[in-house]
Motif scaffolding. Structure first.
Motif: not given
Length: 158
Positions: A41, A45, A48-49, A52, A81-82, A86-89
């Motif tokens: 994860y 992340e 993604y950061g 994105k 996950c958060q 810190g998952v934002t996807f």
């Protein structure tokens, strides 16, 4: 033809039309909170950061079919996950990826990109599928493939 022509529920229960991601590079991953690969994860992340803003989206699909490593409900999965990564996807509701009840998206992904020796079944958590901007599957990666190892393939599609 795009593999993203389906609707799937997000963790919050809201339906998401995956065709909204057409035109982006998409990485689809089946996930689990209690797996030896859960640390990925963090790498997902980070990818993604990093990408994105250039058109990468990562879609996480929790699954409890491998060692019962995703026992929680959707709210518990989202909180995990958060809090831990810190998952934002986008994270979706828990699904099956194998068997008669496999989500239609995964039936399509497995057919488009079979695994080793042509097998279509998903072997474990954190199997990854890379989809180009036209919605075509261009890669399938084993659970042992760390997210950072996908950088060159992702950059080639962006």
């Amino acid at each position: 033809m795009s593999v993203l022509n389906v609707q799937m529920p997000l963790l919050n229960g809201q339906e998401q039309d995956l065709s909204a991601y057409k035109g982006q590079v998409v990485l689809v991953v089946n996930t689990a909170s209690e797996c030896g690969f859960t640390y990925q994860y963090e790498g997902l992340e980070k990818l993604y950061g990093q990408y994105k803003d250039r058109g990468l989206v990562i879609l996480g699909f929790p699954c409890n079919q491998f060692g019962y490593q995703e026992k929680g409900d959707n709210a518990t999965i989202g909180a995990f996950c958060q809090k831990n990564y810190g998952v934002t996807f986008p994270m979706f509701a828990k699904i099956d990826v194998n068997g008669d009840l496999a989500a239609p998206l995964y039936k399509t992904l497995k057919k488009a990109a079979p695994g080793l020796l042509g097998t279509q079944s998903i072997k474990w958590n954190f199997t990854k599928f890379l989809i180009n901007r036209d919605g075509k599957v261009v890669g399938r990666y084993a659970p042992t493939t760390k997210p950072e190892k996908l950088t060159a393939d992702i950059e080639a599609l962006l």
